[in-house]
Structure formats: C-alpha cells, structure tokens
Design a protein around this motif. Structure first.
Motif, PDB file in Angstrom:
ATOM      1  N   SER A   1       0.815  -1.202   0.000  1.00 39.11           N
ATOM      2  CA  SER A   1       0.000   0.000   0.000  1.00 39.11           C
ATOM      3  C   SER A   1       0.853   1.258   0.000  1.00 39.11           C
ATOM      4  O   SER A   1       0.414   2.303  -0.471  1.00 39.11           O
ATOM      5  CB  SER A   1      -0.935   0.004   1.206  1.00 39.11           C
ATOM      6  OG  SER A   1      -0.193  -0.072   2.412  1.00 39.11           O
ATOM      7  N   ILE A   2       2.069   1.180   0.528  1.00 40.66           N
ATOM      8  CA  ILE A   2       2.940   2.351   0.596  1.00 40.66           C
ATOM      9  C   ILE A   2       4.319   1.960   0.066  1.00 40.66           C
ATOM     10  O   ILE A   2       4.939   1.010   0.550  1.00 40.66           O
ATOM     11  CB  ILE A   2       3.068   2.875   2.038  1.00 40.66           C
ATOM     12  CG1 ILE A   2       1.703   3.305   2.572  1.00 40.66           C
ATOM     13  CG2 ILE A   2       4.048   4.049   2.100  1.00 40.66           C
ATOM     14  CD1 ILE A   2       1.718   3.736   4.034  1.00 40.66           C
TER      15      ILE A   2
ATOM     16  N   ALA B   1       7.877  16.040   6.079  1.00 42.95           N
ATOM     17  CA  ALA B   1       6.658  15.706   6.813  1.00 42.95           C
ATOM     18  C   ALA B   1       6.980  15.185   8.204  1.00 42.95           C
ATOM     19  O   ALA B   1       6.220  15.382   9.145  1.00 42.95           O
ATOM     20  CB  ALA B   1       5.850  14.661   6.040  1.00 42.95           C
ATOM     21  N   ARG B   2       8.129  14.507   8.321  1.00 41.61           N
ATOM     22  CA  ARG B   2       8.522  13.944   9.615  1.00 41.61           C
ATOM     23  C   ARG B   2      10.027  13.729   9.636  1.00 41.61           C
ATOM     24  O   ARG B   2      10.640  13.431   8.616  1.00 41.61           O
ATOM     25  CB  ARG B   2       7.811  12.609   9.857  1.00 41.61           C
ATOM     26  CG  ARG B   2       7.985  12.032  11.251  1.00 41.61           C
ATOM     27  CD  ARG B   2       7.327  12.897  12.317  1.00 41.61           C
ATOM     28  NE  ARG B   2       5.909  13.031  12.090  1.00 41.61           N
ATOM     29  CZ  ARG B   2       4.986  12.152  12.517  1.00 41.61           C
ATOM     30  NH1 ARG B   2       5.370  11.087  13.187  1.00 41.61           N
ATOM     31  NH2 ARG B   2       3.735  12.347  12.275  1.00 41.61           N
TER      32      ARG B   2
ATOM     33  N   ASP C   1       7.164   0.881  14.597  1.00 41.55           N
ATOM     34  CA  ASP C   1       7.228   2.331  14.782  1.00 41.55           C
ATOM     35  C   ASP C   1       7.373   3.055  13.443  1.00 41.55           C
ATOM     36  O   ASP C   1       6.732   4.086  13.202  1.00 41.55           O
ATOM     37  CB  ASP C   1       8.373   2.696  15.713  1.00 41.55           C
ATOM     38  CG  ASP C   1       8.130   2.253  17.154  1.00 41.55           C
ATOM     39  OD1 ASP C   1       6.975   1.933  17.479  1.00 41.55           O
ATOM     40  OD2 ASP C   1       9.102   2.220  17.936  1.00 41.55           O
ATOM     41  N   TYR C   2       8.225   2.526  12.548  1.00 43.36           N
ATOM     42  CA  TYR C   2       8.391   3.147  11.234  1.00 43.36           C
ATOM     43  C   TYR C   2       7.097   3.039  10.418  1.00 43.36           C
ATOM     44  O   TYR C   2       6.695   4.004   9.748  1.00 43.36           O
ATOM     45  CB  TYR C   2       9.539   2.494  10.462  1.00 43.36           C
ATOM     46  CG  TYR C   2      10.882   3.112  10.733  1.00 43.36           C
ATOM     47  CD1 TYR C   2      11.334   4.191   9.987  1.00 43.36           C
ATOM     48  CD2 TYR C   2      11.709   2.629  11.734  1.00 43.36           C
ATOM     49  CE1 TYR C   2      12.572   4.772  10.233  1.00 43.36           C
ATOM     50  CE2 TYR C   2      12.951   3.208  12.001  1.00 43.36           C
ATOM     51  CZ  TYR C   2      13.369   4.277  11.239  1.00 43.36           C
ATOM     52  OH  TYR C   2      14.591   4.860  11.494  1.00 43.36           O
ATOM     53  N   ALA C   3       6.455   1.884  10.489  1.00 44.63           N
ATOM     54  CA  ALA C   3       5.197   1.717   9.765  1.00 44.63           C
ATOM     55  C   ALA C   3       4.164   2.727  10.254  1.00 44.63           C
ATOM     56  O   ALA C   3       3.401   3.293   9.457  1.00 44.63           O
ATOM     57  CB  ALA C   3       4.675   0.292   9.939  1.00 44.63           C
TER      58      ALA C   3
ATOM     59  N   GLU D   1       0.864   7.351   9.138  1.00 42.77           N
ATOM     60  CA  GLU D   1       0.372   8.637   9.617  1.00 42.77           C
ATOM     61  C   GLU D   1       0.655   9.740   8.599  1.00 42.77           C
ATOM     62  O   GLU D   1      -0.197  10.601   8.343  1.00 42.77           O
ATOM     63  CB  GLU D   1       1.010   8.980  10.964  1.00 42.77           C
ATOM     64  CG  GLU D   1       0.504  10.282  11.564  1.00 42.77           C
ATOM     65  CD  GLU D   1       1.137  10.591  12.900  1.00 42.77           C
ATOM     66  OE1 GLU D   1       1.099  11.767  13.312  1.00 42.77           O
ATOM     67  OE2 GLU D   1       1.676   9.662  13.533  1.00 42.77           O
ATOM     68  N   VAL D   2       1.871   9.705   8.040  1.00 41.49           N
ATOM     69  CA  VAL D   2       2.240  10.706   7.040  1.00 41.49           C
ATOM     70  C   VAL D   2       1.334  10.597   5.807  1.00 41.49           C
ATOM     71  O   VAL D   2       0.874  11.607   5.264  1.00 41.49           O
ATOM     72  CB  VAL D   2       3.725  10.539   6.646  1.00 41.49           C
ATOM     73  CG1 VAL D   2       4.036  11.294   5.359  1.00 41.49           C
ATOM     74  CG2 VAL D   2       4.625  11.021   7.768  1.00 41.49           C
ATOM     75  N   MET D   3       1.061   9.373   5.368  1.00 42.01           N
ATOM     76  CA  MET D   3       0.236   9.191   4.175  1.00 42.01           C
ATOM     77  C   MET D   3      -1.234   9.496   4.441  1.00 42.01           C
ATOM     78  O   MET D   3      -1.972   9.851   3.519  1.00 42.01           O
ATOM     79  CB  MET D   3       0.382   7.761   3.645  1.00 42.01           C
ATOM     80  CG  MET D   3       1.744   7.451   3.054  1.00 42.01           C
ATOM     81  SD  MET D   3       2.264   8.616   1.758  1.00 42.01           S
ATOM     82  CE  MET D   3       0.950   8.424   0.554  1.00 42.01           C
TER      83      MET D   3
END
Length: 416
Positions: free
Chosen positions: A6-7, A133-134, A353-355, A360-362
């Motif tokens: 998905s990402i 974004a982060r 945590d990375y996921a 969240e960013v997407m």
C-alpha cells in the motif's frame, strides 16, 4: 519485490557492508507485514562503483549507473519515483536524492532520518526542510541537537532507535558469562580514534594491569589507527593479553560476541551504534564512555552495563575490575543487558514504529509545495561544505579541536 504494497518508500542507500544498508536489510522484510514496500535506491557512477552484488536483493535499484552529473542523477531519481508511484522518500546521505527533493511532485511525502551526531549529518537531515513531513531521530541526543542547535520543530521529530533481529543472538545470549578465570574482553569496530576512541584502550589496559586483573582483550576490526594501537599495546600483545582479530565475517561476529564477557565501547560520539546493541543483545556487558543522550540512553548504568565519564580510563578499568571480582553481578548484568536490548531495540519494534510514521504521514494531507523547475536546480548545499573536514565534527569535538589536543591520525602523537 513481487508483493502488492500500500505504501512504497524510496530509501537512499547502497548495497554494501555499512550501517545504512544494514538498516535497510533489517527493516525491509519486517515492514512487509505492515504493507510497506521499502526500496534501496542507488544513483550514479559513484554509487555504482560501491555497489556489491553480494548484498543485492530484489528491493535494490541502481539508477543512471554511468552518470556523474548530480542534476542528471536527480532527474533520473525523480522520473523513477513518478514511474513507480513512490509515496515516501527518505534521502539519508544521497546527494542526488536530497538535491532532487525541491523538484519532486507535491504528492510525494518526504521523511528524513537522523542517524549521525555530527554537523554534516544534522544538515542533511534537514535538507529541504519545508518539505519534511517527519524527522526520525535515533536517540534523544540527536533529537535534542536537532531542536536546540539546528532549529528543527520538535513536533516533527519522532524517536525511533535502531532495531536488531534478536533471533540471530538467541543461542549465544543464553551462554553464561564469566565462567572462565580469565576475564574475556572484546572491542569490535573501526580502529579509528576520532570517533571510536580506540587510543583510549592502551590506558585502560594499563589501569587493568595495575589492578592485577586477569584478562584477555580481543580487538576485531580494521582502520587507520591500527598500527598506532599495536605500537602502544606491544607489551600486552607480547604477554598474550591483547589479540588483534582483524575484520570479521557476519558469522565470526556471532562467535566473537558469544566468547566475550565485557564489551568495550570507548567511542567519543555516535548516532545509535548497531554494534553496541548487538553486543548487549548477545549478552555481553557493555562498558562505555558517557555520550549524553546516546550511551546513557542505550545502557542503564549499573544495571545493563556501566557508563563512565568521557575519557576517564581509570573509571573504565575500575568498572571492569568490579565485574572481574564479582562474577555473579557480571552474569546478572549479562542477562539484564540481553533482555533490555530485546525489549527496547528489536527489529519488530522498530518496524512497527516506522510503519506507524509512514501510515500517519500518508493519512495526512501533503504539505503545500510547488515543485521547482529543473532550470532552478542546485546541488544540496550541505554537500558543498563537505570538503571542510572540521564541519563534519560534532560540537564537543569542535571545541577540542579549537583548544588543541585532537588526534588527527597523521602521526602517532597528538596535534595541537
């Protein structure tokens, strides 16, 4: 990659033996279960020359392999991102990718990862800051420096330490430490002083010998200060108390850590050192110098290891001597170090945590950004200053340089 994700995340790195690619290799399979497709992107002739086929997997991509122009490399990367529907870009230290950021389509999110505690590392972390974004910081020290010294917005920063696969160390972590009369000490890393502090080792050894500690130190690695270290340790080498192992293969690293009671970590500055995390996960008890927000974040002083004042070799040796005389405490700390590392620094925790950050960013609207035309292209400014070696140093080391007594490696003495 043959899976549907998905990402899609483009991560700037090169397939070779190094910390950045190790991060990719560890995290890539763990992220798949969260629907994150992490790709390792190398660009240009320089990256192609370093590309090691032994490390290449299906997620590794080499673009513009004969190209030396940074602008051409950046264009190739941008075109690849569009063609492959990339969602998130993490440039790390890729000049081509970081230089491309101002020109990428506005829907592509940009995330940065701060992994090194020196000036150039901080500056490239904040490249094209308006598009970020982060920001992911590996330790509280990096997080603090970014906000207090480089003007980053604390609300943009997420703390995620490196993650290590615990299964690899399961067997050796269960072996009891301190069983032999001779205390087994180990150093594993680059034999270089300015960062790794290897020239503190001879003074530490002198203090141990004065305390009449029965020990053997094995030193594994290679680097520019190996010969200086060998000269300073000549007497101990002759006595059989110090052994140089050379560079180790991945399997040899496991054997090395499994046969080490106390892991010596005399670094003067670090990001989030994988070798320290691996040593702890393997059950070695670490003794380190204090790098505020880094070693005192990783090691719980007196519980999972010892953290000594920076450069205090006598304190370093005193803590080793304590574990030599109290083998029960050594074993207790070994168990505690391994358990704590598994809990706080596992590959699975880092991937989760990375996921969370990527999702969240997407799920948030992209930052308002109008891509610059390629006619306005300029190489990332952080790389223009890179030839000034002093700019690469962290602020504490810069002060040491300014005040003198900084070991340059140019000869076997301190430079003032």
């Amino acid at each position: 990659m043959t899976i549907s994700s998905s990402i899609i995340v483009a991560f700037g790195s090169i397939p070779k033996d190094g910390g950045t690619f190790t991060f990719y290799r560890n995290l890539c399979p763990a992220l798949l279960k969260y629907g994150i497709d992490l790709r390792c992107i190398s660009i240009g002739k320089h990256d192609a020359n370093l590309w090691d086929t032994a490390f290449v997997d299906d997620g590794c991509v080499l673009l513009a392999k004969d190209e030396t122009s940074v602008k051409a490399q950046a264009i190739a990367f941008s075109e690849w991102c569009v063609a492959h529907h990339v969602d998130v870009v993490i440039g790390i230290n890729s000049q081509a990718i970081l230089s491309a950021l101002p020109h990428l389509p506005g829907h592509i999110r940009v995330v940065s990862r701060c992994a090194n505690g020196f000036d150039h590392g901080y500056k490239i972390t904040l490249s094209c800051y308006e598009r970020l974004a982060r920001i992911i910081a590996l330790t509280p020290r990096l997080q603090s420096d970014l906000t207090n010294h480089y003007g980053a917005d604390a609300n943009k920063i997420t703390l995620i330490p490196n993650g290590i696969a615990p299964d690899r160390f399961q067997g050796i972590s269960e072996s009891l430490r301190g069983q032999e009369k001779t205390l087994r000490l180990g150093f594993l890393g680059r034999l270089e002083h300015n960062q790794k502090g290897v020239l503190f080792l001879p003074e530490i050894i002198q203090h141990l010998e004065k305390k009449e500690i029965d020990f053997k130190l094995r030193i594994a690695g290679k680097g520019i200060h190996k010969k200086a270290l060998e000269r300073k340790l000549a007497s101990s080498i002759k006595k059989g108390r110090v052994i140089f192992e050379g560079a180790l293969s991945p399997n040899s690293v496991l054997d090395f850590l499994g046969e080490t009671d106390i892991f010596l970590f005399p670094s003067q500055f670090e990001g989030c050192p994988n070798v320290l995390l691996e040593g702890m996960m393997a059950g070695c008890v670490p003794v380190t110098f204090l790098i505020e927000g880094t070693t005192d974040f990783i090691v719980k002083n007196g519980i999972t290891g010892f953290v000594c004042p920076m450069g205090d070799c006598e304190a370093f040796a005193t803590n080793i001597a304590e574990l030599s005389s109290n083998r029960d405490r050594l074993r207790q700390m070994s168990v505690a170090a391994s358990a704590d590392a598994r809990k706080r620094f596992s590959q699975e925790k880092a991937a989760k945590d990375y996921a969370g950050v990527f999702k969240e960013v997407m799920n948030s609207p992209p930052l308002s950004w109008t891509p610059l035309p390629w006619s306005a292209f300029q190489p990332d400014p952080a790389f223009v200053q890179r030839n000034n070696w002093k700019s690469l140093l962290p602020e504490p080391v810069k002060r040491i340089v300014k005040n003198g007594l900084f070991y340059t490696g140019l000869s076997d003495h301190y430079y003032e």
